[in-house]
Design a protein around this motif. Sequence first.
Motif, PDB file in Angstrom:
ATOM      1  N   VAL A 210      31.473  56.659  37.239  1.00 37.60           N
ATOM      2  CA  VAL A 210      30.698  57.417  36.434  1.00 37.60           C
ATOM      3  C   VAL A 210      31.002  57.217  34.910  1.00 37.60           C
ATOM      4  O   VAL A 210      32.003  57.515  34.528  1.00 37.60           O
ATOM      5  CB  VAL A 210      30.792  58.949  36.850  1.00 37.60           C
ATOM      6  N   LEU A 211      30.025  56.742  34.142  1.00 39.09           N
ATOM      7  CA  LEU A 211      30.496  56.618  32.617  1.00 39.09           C
ATOM      8  C   LEU A 211      30.192  57.901  31.992  1.00 39.09           C
ATOM      9  O   LEU A 211      29.411  58.627  32.027  1.00 39.09           O
ATOM     10  CB  LEU A 211      29.274  55.592  32.043  1.00 39.09           C
ATOM     11  N   VAL A 212      31.246  58.047  30.948  1.00 40.16           N
ATOM     12  CA  VAL A 212      31.387  59.243  30.127  1.00 40.16           C
ATOM     13  C   VAL A 212      31.639  59.074  28.949  1.00 40.16           C
ATOM     14  O   VAL A 212      32.524  58.238  28.393  1.00 40.16           O
ATOM     15  CB  VAL A 212      32.468  60.210  30.699  1.00 40.16           C
ATOM     16  N   TYR A 213      30.503  58.914  27.963  1.00 43.35           N
ATOM     17  CA  TYR A 213      30.453  58.607  26.737  1.00 43.35           C
ATOM     18  C   TYR A 213      31.610  59.628  25.947  1.00 43.35           C
ATOM     19  O   TYR A 213      31.378  60.903  25.809  1.00 43.35           O
ATOM     20  CB  TYR A 213      29.169  58.681  25.904  1.00 43.35           C
TER      21      TYR A 213
ATOM     22  N   LEU B 151      36.388  66.335  27.734  1.00 42.26           N
ATOM     23  CA  LEU B 151      37.258  66.546  28.671  1.00 42.26           C
ATOM     24  C   LEU B 151      36.501  67.344  29.977  1.00 42.26           C
ATOM     25  O   LEU B 151      36.756  67.051  31.056  1.00 42.26           O
ATOM     26  CB  LEU B 151      38.468  67.206  28.365  1.00 42.26           C
ATOM     27  N   GLU B 152      35.610  68.181  29.508  1.00 42.47           N
ATOM     28  CA  GLU B 152      35.193  69.015  30.801  1.00 42.47           C
ATOM     29  C   GLU B 152      34.055  68.014  31.212  1.00 42.47           C
ATOM     30  O   GLU B 152      33.942  68.174  32.615  1.00 42.47           O
ATOM     31  CB  GLU B 152      34.259  70.061  30.030  1.00 42.47           C
ATOM     32  N   LEU B 153      33.425  67.104  30.825  1.00 40.77           N
ATOM     33  CA  LEU B 153      32.456  66.111  31.436  1.00 40.77           C
ATOM     34  C   LEU B 153      33.448  65.241  32.380  1.00 40.77           C
ATOM     35  O   LEU B 153      32.807  64.982  33.445  1.00 40.77           O
ATOM     36  CB  LEU B 153      31.903  65.117  30.543  1.00 40.77           C
TER      37      LEU B 153
ATOM     38  N   ALA C 173      35.637  56.279  31.131  1.00 40.98           N
ATOM     39  CA  ALA C 173      35.488  56.646  29.767  1.00 40.98           C
ATOM     40  C   ALA C 173      35.236  55.672  28.884  1.00 40.98           C
ATOM     41  O   ALA C 173      35.650  54.510  28.818  1.00 40.98           O
ATOM     42  CB  ALA C 173      36.676  57.523  29.276  1.00 40.98           C
ATOM     43  N   VAL C 174      33.910  55.745  27.902  1.00 40.26           N
ATOM     44  CA  VAL C 174      33.633  54.583  27.119  1.00 40.26           C
ATOM     45  C   VAL C 174      33.549  55.283  25.680  1.00 40.26           C
ATOM     46  O   VAL C 174      33.031  56.163  25.185  1.00 40.26           O
ATOM     47  CB  VAL C 174      32.379  54.262  27.262  1.00 40.26           C
TER      48      VAL C 174
ATOM     49  N   GLY D 280      41.876  62.734  33.732  1.00 44.54           N
ATOM     50  CA  GLY D 280      41.324  61.884  34.920  1.00 44.54           C
ATOM     51  C   GLY D 280      40.421  60.624  34.652  1.00 44.54           C
ATOM     52  O   GLY D 280      39.965  60.355  35.838  1.00 44.54           O
ATOM     53  N   ALA D 281      40.222  60.161  33.801  1.00 44.81           N
ATOM     54  CA  ALA D 281      39.761  58.693  33.670  1.00 44.81           C
ATOM     55  C   ALA D 281      40.401  57.833  34.253  1.00 44.81           C
ATOM     56  O   ALA D 281      41.531  57.565  33.813  1.00 44.81           O
ATOM     57  CB  ALA D 281      39.548  58.468  32.187  1.00 44.81           C
ATOM     58  N   VAL D 282      39.698  57.080  35.170  1.00 45.94           N
ATOM     59  CA  VAL D 282      40.648  56.059  36.045  1.00 45.94           C
ATOM     60  C   VAL D 282      40.539  54.734  35.009  1.00 45.94           C
ATOM     61  O   VAL D 282      41.185  53.867  35.435  1.00 45.94           O
ATOM     62  CB  VAL D 282      39.910  55.812  37.195  1.00 45.94           C
ATOM     63  N   LYS D 283      39.337  54.656  34.115  1.00 40.85           N
ATOM     64  CA  LYS D 283      39.258  53.278  33.080  1.00 40.85           C
ATOM     65  C   LYS D 283      38.890  53.912  31.806  1.00 40.85           C
ATOM     66  O   LYS D 283      38.256  54.835  31.872  1.00 40.85           O
ATOM     67  CB  LYS D 283      38.307  52.430  33.540  1.00 40.85           C
TER      68      LYS D 283
END
Length: 83
Positions: free
Chosen positions: A4-7, A20-22, A34-35, A52-55
Amino acid sequence: MAEVLVYVDHVVGAVRKPVLELLTLARRIGEPVAVALGAGAEGTAAVLAEHGAVKVLTADASEFAEYLVVPKVDALCSSTSRG
């Protein structure tokens, strides 16, 4: 599990709280990736991983400094085509 990409909205590496909430919400449906784009993007990696970002994918290019959407969309599209 799907990524799941999070900008990441940040100001010179300082991550904004909604990001951080996303990441928390993204963990519920997949693996948060995270991008972060623009100046200071590399400085966001530790905080994003801690939340929590795995990448964490980062890029700092001059076109990200302007308020143009197209370079950011291109970067997001290229990150989804890698996997």
